[in-house]
Design an enzyme around this catalytic site. Structure first.
Site, mmCIF file in Angstrom:
data_model
loop_
_atom_site.group_PDB
_atom_site.id
_atom_site.type_symbol
_atom_site.label_atom_id
_atom_site.label_comp_id
_atom_site.label_asym_id
_atom_site.label_seq_id
_atom_site.Cartn_x
_atom_site.Cartn_y
_atom_site.Cartn_z
ATOM 1 N N HIS A 90 37.010 33.958 38.284
ATOM 2 C CA HIS A 90 39.166 33.390 38.994
ATOM 3 C C HIS A 90 38.939 31.786 38.191
ATOM 4 O O HIS A 90 39.163 30.718 38.966
ATOM 5 C CB HIS A 90 39.135 33.828 39.706
ATOM 6 C CG HIS A 90 40.410 35.273 39.782
ATOM 7 N ND1 HIS A 90 41.121 35.487 40.923
ATOM 8 C CD2 HIS A 90 39.547 35.792 38.705
ATOM 9 C CE1 HIS A 90 41.320 36.651 40.187
ATOM 10 N NE2 HIS A 90 41.028 37.540 39.075
ATOM 11 N N HIS B 173 42.453 44.976 31.973
ATOM 12 C CA HIS B 173 43.910 44.330 31.990
ATOM 13 C C HIS B 173 43.403 43.026 30.871
ATOM 14 O O HIS B 173 42.576 42.565 30.508
ATOM 15 C CB HIS B 173 44.930 43.620 32.671
ATOM 16 C CG HIS B 173 43.814 43.143 33.234
ATOM 17 N ND1 HIS B 173 43.309 41.522 33.361
ATOM 18 C CD2 HIS B 173 43.263 43.321 34.053
ATOM 19 C CE1 HIS B 173 42.176 40.938 34.730
ATOM 20 N NE2 HIS B 173 41.988 42.076 34.847
ATOM 21 N N ASP C 48 36.757 39.060 33.281
ATOM 22 C CA ASP C 48 37.958 39.106 34.095
ATOM 23 C C ASP C 48 39.103 38.912 32.993
ATOM 24 O O ASP C 48 39.388 37.955 33.021
ATOM 25 C CB ASP C 48 38.161 38.977 35.028
ATOM 26 C CG ASP C 48 38.936 39.174 36.043
ATOM 27 O OD1 ASP C 48 39.638 40.765 35.686
ATOM 28 O OD2 ASP C 48 39.433 38.652 36.621
ATOM 29 N N GLU D 26 48.221 41.743 35.177
ATOM 30 C CA GLU D 26 47.676 42.226 36.018
ATOM 31 C C GLU D 26 47.004 41.393 37.202
ATOM 32 O O GLU D 26 46.916 42.027 39.201
ATOM 33 C CB GLU D 26 45.815 42.745 35.785
ATOM 34 C CG GLU D 26 44.842 44.162 37.094
ATOM 35 C CD GLU D 26 43.845 42.985 37.665
ATOM 36 O OE1 GLU D 26 43.100 43.520 38.500
ATOM 37 O OE2 GLU D 26 43.958 41.703 37.212
ATOM 38 N N GLU D 27 46.650 40.465 36.850
ATOM 39 C CA GLU D 27 46.359 38.778 37.948
ATOM 40 C C GLU D 27 47.226 38.915 38.859
ATOM 41 O O GLU D 27 46.905 37.992 40.414
ATOM 42 C CB GLU D 27 45.672 38.092 37.154
ATOM 43 C CG GLU D 27 44.672 38.029 36.178
ATOM 44 C CD GLU D 27 43.727 38.568 37.271
ATOM 45 O OE1 GLU D 27 43.465 38.966 38.281
ATOM 46 O OE2 GLU D 27 42.330 38.542 37.199
ATOM 47 N N ASP E 127 38.079 47.036 34.232
ATOM 48 C CA ASP E 127 37.412 46.371 34.738
ATOM 49 C C ASP E 127 36.790 45.108 35.361
ATOM 50 O O ASP E 127 36.061 45.335 36.117
ATOM 51 C CB ASP E 127 38.947 45.839 35.583
ATOM 52 C CG ASP E 127 39.821 44.021 36.538
ATOM 53 O OD1 ASP E 127 39.086 43.332 36.098
ATOM 54 O OD2 ASP E 127 40.266 44.285 37.449
#
Ligand code: DTR
Ligand code: ZN
Ligand code: ZN
Length: 319
Positions: free
Chosen positions: A289, A127, A139, A173-174, A202
């Site tokens: 994140h 992603h 990420d 994706e998130e 990922d």
């Protein structure tokens, strides 16, 4: 970087040689010894400097676009345009697939390498979107850059695999694997059946890394394990949430899947630090994140090993 000398032959400069099996689907059983189906294929070394150069570009894109590359934001589309331009220049047939999620337009990028048996497709994907909190370099710039550089290595090598190669960069994706699910849901059943395997990447450059292999299709899993065994790096089965990335829609549709992961917000144990190095009692990625998931949030050794594993597996499963 290169594999250890013990695993290399003098066949060609800059390549490592792997034993692999030809014919049948990825999920098929290995042929009996002596059946004559063994072949040699050369998987290239993926230059980690090139992978890092892509990460630097993704970081610059985020910095220039409000600090992220999230779904529906300018930084996402700029990331997609960056990857697409590289692939177009390398001779891929690219397509952008548009979808809507949470009232914003999202995009998948799919790149086909011309040639190979269209009835036996091997796919690799990652992603490309970040969360809104930060630039998303581990990420998932890490997976995106490694898959991109592997695709470019296919072009540089003039690789003519027996199977057809397809690469994908997923949007949203998130938000719950929206882009990859959209892709799978919009495949005809015939085209879905042509995909013999989907490999997902990922988070593969975590700063306090582990080496995790998805416990899914046995042939794909073994291919990754063989690579890491060959470089003397122990692996574990990925347990930080099965189905938490873009392989899940493929798996749900019956496609054999596999992948690699270097860890997110779970804590590295003392036993894991003993075998992999790094810091026990600390998350694999303390910036998961977060705004600090920048180009400083990458372990170069993990990124290098995992990028080489991407290429090893794609070559082994497609020739
Ligand atoms: N869903 C991913 C991070 C993630 C967490 N556990 C796993 C396991 C396997 C792959 C990825 C992940 C994300 O935040 O994008
Ligand atoms: Zn994430
Ligand atoms: Zn992710």
């Amino acid at each position: 970087m290169k594999l250890p000398v013990s695993r290399r032959t003098a066949v060609a400069c800059g390549v490592s040689v792997v034993m692999l099996l030809t014919g049948g689907s990825i999920a098929g059983a290995a042929p009996a010894p002596g059946s004559g189906s063994a072949a040699l294929a050369a998987a290239p070394d993926i230059p980690v400097a090139n992978v890092k150069a892509h990460l630097a570009q993704l970081q610059s894109i985020a910095t220039a676009n409000g600090g992220n590359r999230a779904h529906g934001r300018a930084g996402y589309k700029a990331s997609l345009d960056y990857v697409k331009a590289k692939l177009d220049a390398a001779g891929f047939t690219t397509a952008i697939q548009q979808f809507t999620s949470s009232g914003r337009t999202g995009y998948n990028l799919v790149a086909d390498w011309p040639g190979g048996d269209a009835d036996h497709v091997v796919m690799a994907g990652s992603h490309l979107d970040s969360v809104t909190a930060g630039p998303g370099i581990n990420d998932n710039g890490s997976g995106s850059a490694a898959v991109l550089e592997t695709a470019l290595a296919v072009s540089r090598a003039g690789y003519h695999p027996a199977k057809h190669l397809r690469f994908a960069w997923w949007g949203a994706e998130e938000l719950g694997m929206v882009g990859s699910r959209y892709y799978v849901n919009n495949l005809s059943s015939a085209n879905r059946a042509r995909i013999g395997g989907y490999l997902n990447f990922d988070m593969i450059g975590s700063p306090n890394p582990g080496y995790f292999v998805y416990d899914d299709d046995p042939t794909i899993e073994k291919t990754f394990k063989d690579y890491f065994a060959g470089i003397g790096v122990p692996t574990e089965i990925e347990t930080e949430g099965d189905g938490r990335s873009d392989h899940a829609p493929f798996k749900n549709a019956g496609v054999p899947v596999g992948g690699l992961f270097s860890g997110a917000d779970y804590t590295k144990t003392a036993a894991q630090a003993a075998k992999w190095g790094g810091t026990a009692g600390r998350a694999f990625d303390r910036c998961y994140h977060s705004s600090c998931d920048t180009s400083a949030n990458i372990d170069d050794t993990a990124l290098n090993r995992n990028a080489d594993a991407v290429a090893y597996a794609l070559w082994a499963l497609s020739s």
